[in-house]
Design a protein around this motif. Structure first.
Motif, PDB file in Angstrom:
ATOM      1  N   LEU A   1      29.972  -1.945   9.962  1.00 26.19           N
ATOM      2  CA  LEU A   1      30.471  -1.635   8.622  1.00 26.19           C
ATOM      3  C   LEU A   1      31.576  -0.583   8.680  1.00 26.19           C
ATOM      4  CD1 LEU A   1      27.228  -1.628   6.449  1.00 26.19           C
ATOM      5  CD2 LEU A   1      29.118  -3.248   6.355  1.00 26.19           C
ATOM      6  N   GLN A   2      31.440   0.387   9.567  1.00 23.74           N
ATOM      7  CA  GLN A   2      32.479   1.413   9.682  1.00 23.74           C
ATOM      8  C   GLN A   2      33.756   0.838  10.280  1.00 23.74           C
ATOM      9  OE1 GLN A   2      30.848   4.903  11.575  1.00 23.74           O
ATOM     10  NE2 GLN A   2      29.699   5.449   9.738  1.00 23.74           N
ATOM     11  N   HIS A   3      33.629  -0.094  11.230  1.00 26.44           N
ATOM     12  CA  HIS A   3      34.815  -0.777  11.754  1.00 26.44           C
ATOM     13  C   HIS A   3      35.492  -1.589  10.658  1.00 26.44           C
ATOM     14  CE1 HIS A   3      33.159  -0.191  15.943  1.00 26.44           C
ATOM     15  NE2 HIS A   3      34.390   0.282  16.020  1.00 26.44           N
TER      16      HIS A   3
ATOM     17  N   SER B   1      40.649  -0.004   5.203  1.00 25.07           N
ATOM     18  CA  SER B   1      41.497   1.148   4.867  1.00 25.07           C
ATOM     19  C   SER B   1      42.953   0.886   5.245  1.00 25.07           C
ATOM     20  CB  SER B   1      41.003   2.410   5.569  1.00 25.07           C
ATOM     21  OG  SER B   1      39.723   2.755   5.122  1.00 25.07           O
ATOM     22  N   LEU B   2      43.179   0.319   6.425  1.00 24.52           N
ATOM     23  CA  LEU B   2      44.545  -0.022   6.841  1.00 24.52           C
ATOM     24  C   LEU B   2      45.181  -1.015   5.872  1.00 24.52           C
ATOM     25  CD1 LEU B   2      44.321  -0.431  10.716  1.00 24.52           C
ATOM     26  CD2 LEU B   2      45.746   1.186   9.458  1.00 24.52           C
TER      27      LEU B   2
ATOM     28  N   ASN C   1      30.767   1.267   3.349  1.00 23.47           N
ATOM     29  CA  ASN C   1      30.327   2.484   4.030  1.00 23.47           C
ATOM     30  C   ASN C   1      29.182   3.161   3.287  1.00 23.47           C
ATOM     31  OD1 ASN C   1      30.896   3.802   6.420  1.00 23.47           O
ATOM     32  ND2 ASN C   1      32.053   5.413   5.417  1.00 23.47           N
ATOM     33  N   TYR C   2      28.463   2.421   2.474  1.00 26.98           N
ATOM     34  CA  TYR C   2      27.316   2.941   1.721  1.00 26.98           C
ATOM     35  C   TYR C   2      27.663   4.192   0.918  1.00 26.98           C
ATOM     36  CZ  TYR C   2      24.613  -0.256   4.602  1.00 26.98           C
ATOM     37  OH  TYR C   2      24.135  -1.380   5.221  1.00 26.98           O
TER      38      TYR C   2
ATOM     39  N   ILE D   1      36.606  11.162   6.628  1.00 25.23           N
ATOM     40  CA  ILE D   1      38.024  11.511   6.698  1.00 25.23           C
ATOM     41  C   ILE D   1      38.853  10.361   7.277  1.00 25.23           C
ATOM     42  CG2 ILE D   1      37.928  12.640   8.949  1.00 25.23           C
ATOM     43  CD1 ILE D   1      39.979  13.861   5.972  1.00 25.23           C
ATOM     44  N   TYR D   2      38.268   9.583   8.199  1.00 22.08           N
ATOM     45  CA  TYR D   2      39.041   8.492   8.804  1.00 22.08           C
ATOM     46  C   TYR D   2      39.472   7.465   7.767  1.00 22.08           C
ATOM     47  CZ  TYR D   2      35.074   5.217   8.829  1.00 22.08           C
ATOM     48  OH  TYR D   2      34.051   4.383   8.475  1.00 22.08           O
TER      49      TYR D   2
END
Length: 124
Positions: A7-9, A15-16, A66-67, A72-73
């Motif tokens: 999920l973070q990937h 985001s990109l 991301n729940y 910050i990323y």
């Protein structure tokens, strides 16, 4: 744990992409403002609406991928996506738009001059 990392990937890639879309939609807004000049009040209202919509989209993405955890990323990659768009495709698209808009304005100006000439000649 693996699902959380996946999920973070996904959030990183989202985001990109969102950063690039933010740049594209802001360029559309800039083109609109170039075609139809507006007062500072309307520009401020448009900017507020633009940022409000993008804030909602980003919050929705953070909750979905991301729940709801703010990292910050996410903001770094939003900025990276925005800058990648602006320095590559965005720069080219704005050059093309500016060229086309100048050509259209010149054509309209020449058509207006021709109409004035024909009106003046027909009155004689």
């Amino acid at each position: 744990m693996t699902e959380l990392i996946n999920l973070q990937h996904q959030m990183l890639l989202v985001s990109l992409i969102l950063g690039a879309w933010m740049g594209f939609t802001y360029d559309l807004l800039r083109c609109f403002r170039r075609i139809i000049p507006q007062s500072l009040l309307f520009v401020s209202i448009e900017d507020f609406i633009y940022w409000f919509i993008w804030t909602m989209v980003i919050i929705n993405s953070i909750v979905r991928f991301n729940y709801g955890e703010i990292r910050i990323y996410i903001f770094v990659f939003l900025f990276v996506g925005f800058m990648m768009y602006k320095t590559t495709i965005g720069w080219v698209l704005m050059k093309i738009f500016n060229y086309m808009w100048c050509r259209i304005k010149n054509c309209l100006h020449n058509a207006k001059k021709t109409l004035k000439k024909t009106r003046n000649n027909s009155k004689i």
